[in-house]
Design a protein around this motif. Structure first.
Motif, PDB file in Angstrom:
ATOM      1  N   VAL A  25       2.672 -11.559   9.698  1.00  0.00           N
ATOM      2  CA  VAL A  25       2.962 -10.357   8.929  1.00  0.00           C
ATOM      3  C   VAL A  25       3.022  -9.193   9.912  1.00  0.00           C
ATOM      4  CG1 VAL A  25       0.527  -9.948   8.348  1.00  0.00           C
ATOM      5  CG2 VAL A  25       2.322  -8.903   6.961  1.00  0.00           C
ATOM      6  N   VAL A  26       4.065  -8.376   9.774  1.00  0.00           N
ATOM      7  CA  VAL A  26       4.262  -7.217  10.644  1.00  0.00           C
ATOM      8  C   VAL A  26       4.300  -5.959   9.785  1.00  0.00           C
ATOM      9  CG1 VAL A  26       5.831  -6.045  12.242  1.00  0.00           C
ATOM     10  CG2 VAL A  26       5.546  -8.537  12.373  1.00  0.00           C
ATOM     11  N   HIS A  27       3.467  -4.984  10.154  1.00  0.00           N
ATOM     12  CA  HIS A  27       3.490  -3.666   9.505  1.00  0.00           C
ATOM     13  C   HIS A  27       4.010  -2.681  10.544  1.00  0.00           C
ATOM     14  CE1 HIS A  27       2.439  -0.060   7.357  1.00  0.00           C
ATOM     15  NE2 HIS A  27       1.893  -0.744   6.359  1.00  0.00           N
ATOM     16  N   SER A  28       5.138  -2.051  10.238  1.00  0.00           N
ATOM     17  CA  SER A  28       5.759  -1.176  11.229  1.00  0.00           C
ATOM     18  C   SER A  28       5.457   0.306  11.011  1.00  0.00           C
ATOM     19  CB  SER A  28       7.274  -1.435  11.306  1.00  0.00           C
ATOM     20  OG  SER A  28       7.879  -1.354  10.053  1.00  0.00           O
ATOM     21  N   GLY A  29       4.242   0.606  10.585  1.00  0.00           N
ATOM     22  CA  GLY A  29       3.743   1.979  10.627  1.00  0.00           C
ATOM     23  C   GLY A  29       3.722   2.715   9.309  1.00  0.00           C
ATOM     24  N   ASP A  30       3.025   3.855   9.334  1.00  0.00           N
ATOM     25  CA  ASP A  30       2.718   4.673   8.161  1.00  0.00           C
ATOM     26  C   ASP A  30       1.888   3.894   7.154  1.00  0.00           C
ATOM     27  OD1 ASP A  30       3.857   6.933   9.193  1.00  0.00           O
ATOM     28  OD2 ASP A  30       5.440   7.121   7.696  1.00  0.00           O
ATOM     29  N   PHE A  31       0.766   3.375   7.641  1.00  0.00           N
ATOM     30  CA  PHE A  31      -0.186   2.712   6.745  1.00  0.00           C
ATOM     31  C   PHE A  31      -1.154   3.714   6.140  1.00  0.00           C
ATOM     32  CE2 PHE A  31      -1.105   1.826  11.228  1.00  0.00           C
ATOM     33  CZ  PHE A  31      -2.294   2.507  11.416  1.00  0.00           C
ATOM     34  N   THR A  32      -1.176   4.963   6.642  1.00  0.00           N
ATOM     35  CA  THR A  32      -1.981   6.021   6.032  1.00  0.00           C
ATOM     36  C   THR A  32      -1.058   7.049   5.390  1.00  0.00           C
ATOM     37  OG1 THR A  32      -2.056   7.569   7.903  1.00  0.00           O
ATOM     38  CG2 THR A  32      -3.661   5.769   7.918  1.00  0.00           C
ATOM     39  N   MET A  33      -1.642   7.913   4.569  1.00  0.00           N
ATOM     40  CA  MET A  33      -0.885   9.035   4.009  1.00  0.00           C
ATOM     41  C   MET A  33      -1.240  10.318   4.755  1.00  0.00           C
ATOM     42  SD  MET A  33       1.333  10.347   2.035  1.00  0.00           S
ATOM     43  CE  MET A  33       1.733   9.414   0.572  1.00  0.00           C
ATOM     44  N   ASN A  34      -2.541  10.563   4.917  1.00  0.00           N
ATOM     45  CA  ASN A  34      -2.995  11.805   5.531  1.00  0.00           C
ATOM     46  C   ASN A  34      -3.402  11.653   6.990  1.00  0.00           C
ATOM     47  OD1 ASN A  34      -2.722  13.259   3.055  1.00  0.00           O
ATOM     48  ND2 ASN A  34      -4.603  12.272   2.361  1.00  0.00           N
ATOM     49  N   GLY A  35      -3.343  10.431   7.511  1.00  0.00           N
ATOM     50  CA  GLY A  35      -3.675  10.216   8.914  1.00  0.00           C
ATOM     51  C   GLY A  35      -5.153  10.263   9.223  1.00  0.00           C
ATOM     52  N   SER A  36      -5.998   9.993   8.236  1.00  0.00           N
ATOM     53  CA  SER A  36      -7.441  10.063   8.463  1.00  0.00           C
ATOM     54  C   SER A  36      -7.965   8.739   9.026  1.00  0.00           C
ATOM     55  CB  SER A  36      -8.179  10.379   7.160  1.00  0.00           C
ATOM     56  OG  SER A  36      -8.133   9.280   6.275  1.00  0.00           O
ATOM     57  N   GLU A  37      -9.074   8.822   9.744  1.00  0.00           N
ATOM     58  CA  GLU A  37      -9.715   7.616  10.281  1.00  0.00           C
ATOM     59  C   GLU A  37     -10.166   6.692   9.160  1.00  0.00           C
ATOM     60  OE1 GLU A  37     -12.780   8.415  13.124  1.00  0.00           O
ATOM     61  OE2 GLU A  37     -11.480   9.734  14.309  1.00  0.00           O
ATOM     62  N   GLN A  38     -10.644   7.253   8.057  1.00  0.00           N
ATOM     63  CA  GLN A  38     -11.092   6.441   6.926  1.00  0.00           C
ATOM     64  C   GLN A  38      -9.945   5.606   6.363  1.00  0.00           C
ATOM     65  OE1 GLN A  38     -12.921   8.659   3.751  1.00  0.00           O
ATOM     66  NE2 GLN A  38     -13.362   6.830   2.539  1.00  0.00           N
ATOM     67  N   GLU A  39      -8.779   6.233   6.225  1.00  0.00           N
ATOM     68  CA  GLU A  39      -7.607   5.492   5.744  1.00  0.00           C
ATOM     69  C   GLU A  39      -7.228   4.383   6.711  1.00  0.00           C
ATOM     70  OE1 GLU A  39      -4.379   8.114   3.528  1.00  0.00           O
ATOM     71  OE2 GLU A  39      -5.043   9.045   5.398  1.00  0.00           O
ATOM     72  N   ALA A  40      -7.262   4.690   8.011  1.00  0.00           N
ATOM     73  CA  ALA A  40      -6.890   3.701   9.032  1.00  0.00           C
ATOM     74  C   ALA A  40      -7.856   2.525   9.023  1.00  0.00           C
ATOM     75  CB  ALA A  40      -6.843   4.353  10.409  1.00  0.00           C
ATOM     76  N   LEU A  41      -9.156   2.809   8.908  1.00  0.00           N
ATOM     77  CA  LEU A  41     -10.148   1.732   8.868  1.00  0.00           C
ATOM     78  C   LEU A  41      -9.984   0.871   7.624  1.00  0.00           C
ATOM     79  CD1 LEU A  41     -13.319   3.609  10.156  1.00  0.00           C
ATOM     80  CD2 LEU A  41     -12.129   1.714  11.280  1.00  0.00           C
ATOM     81  N   ASP A  42      -9.707   1.499   6.488  1.00  0.00           N
ATOM     82  CA  ASP A  42      -9.496   0.731   5.264  1.00  0.00           C
ATOM     83  C   ASP A  42      -8.282  -0.184   5.415  1.00  0.00           C
ATOM     84  OD1 ASP A  42     -10.220   0.262   2.369  1.00  0.00           O
ATOM     85  OD2 ASP A  42      -8.129   0.888   2.155  1.00  0.00           O
ATOM     86  N   PHE A  43      -7.214   0.345   6.009  1.00  0.00           N
ATOM     87  CA  PHE A  43      -6.030  -0.487   6.233  1.00  0.00           C
ATOM     88  C   PHE A  43      -6.361  -1.661   7.147  1.00  0.00           C
ATOM     89  CE2 PHE A  43      -2.729  -1.595   9.294  1.00  0.00           C
ATOM     90  CZ  PHE A  43      -1.828  -2.216   8.448  1.00  0.00           C
TER      91      PHE A  43
END
Length: 197
Positions: A25-43
């Motif tokens: 599986v490849v995710h090519s970016g914009d996995f967050t909306m606001n660019g927060s560390e919390q969003e990135a960790l959840d992803f």
């Protein structure tokens, strides 16, 4: 090999259900909306738990919290590509993120110029100019990226960014996939692309 391509989930990844089975599986970016560390960790927690043998992701323009970051502790089958590559089952993947700090300087052009000649599968967030990049009467893709692709000739180019241009096309023997699964008004998901290579 089956590759599941997704992009532009914008913090709503947990709403994706019943993903098709794939080898990678490849995710090519914009996995967050606001660019927060919390969003990135959840992803990353969600992404690591996907039942897929191999996983690759890069950052998009919304994921600025990872600019210059070193990511430690990922599972061995999860690969974060940041102007770097990984070889899986004989296929060479290379990923170029889209950080705004690079885009407003000449660094992004240099990153495109450094895409290795032997790349089989290229992953960027930005589309190449004129290919699945049109919205609001503007082509948002990169001419420099398009030029480098014409030299490298990867088998597959995976990207996102332009939600209105979700889909696939084949040009000059290269399969191009815009995997922006969330629609343009951020309300619903499209069916993710499953590509056999």
């Amino acid at each position: 090999m089956k590759i599941l391509h997704i992009s532009d989930t914008h913090g709503c990844h947990r709403r994706l259900h019943n993903l098709p089975q794939a080898d990678i599986v490849v995710h090519s970016g914009d996995f967050t909306m606001n660019g927060s560390e919390q969003e990135a960790l959840d992803f990353m927690n969600w992404f690591c738990d996907l039942p897929c043998p191999q996983k690759i992701f890069i950052c998009g323009n919304h994921d600025d919290c990872l600019y210059g970051a070193t990511i430690d502790g990922l599972d061995g089958n999860v690969h974060y590509l940041c102007n770097s590559g990984v070889e899986i089952e004989g296929l060479k993947f290379y990923g170029v993120p889209m950080f705004m700090g690079d885009c407003i300087s000449d660094r992004q052009i240099k990153h495109y110029a450094n895409i290795p000649d032997d790349t089989d599968i290229l992953i960027t967030h930005t589309p190449p100019f004129g290919i699945l990049d049109f919205d609001d009467n503007i082509n948002y893709g990169s001419e420099e990226l398009l030029g480098r692709i014409s030299v490298v000739q990867p088998r597959l180019h995976l990207f996102g960014h332009i939600h209105a241009q979700y889909g696939m096309t084949i040009l000059n023997g290269i399969t191009f996939s815009n995997g922006a699964v969330m629609n343009a008004d951020y309300t619903n998901f499209r069916k993710p692309s499953l590509i056999e290579i």
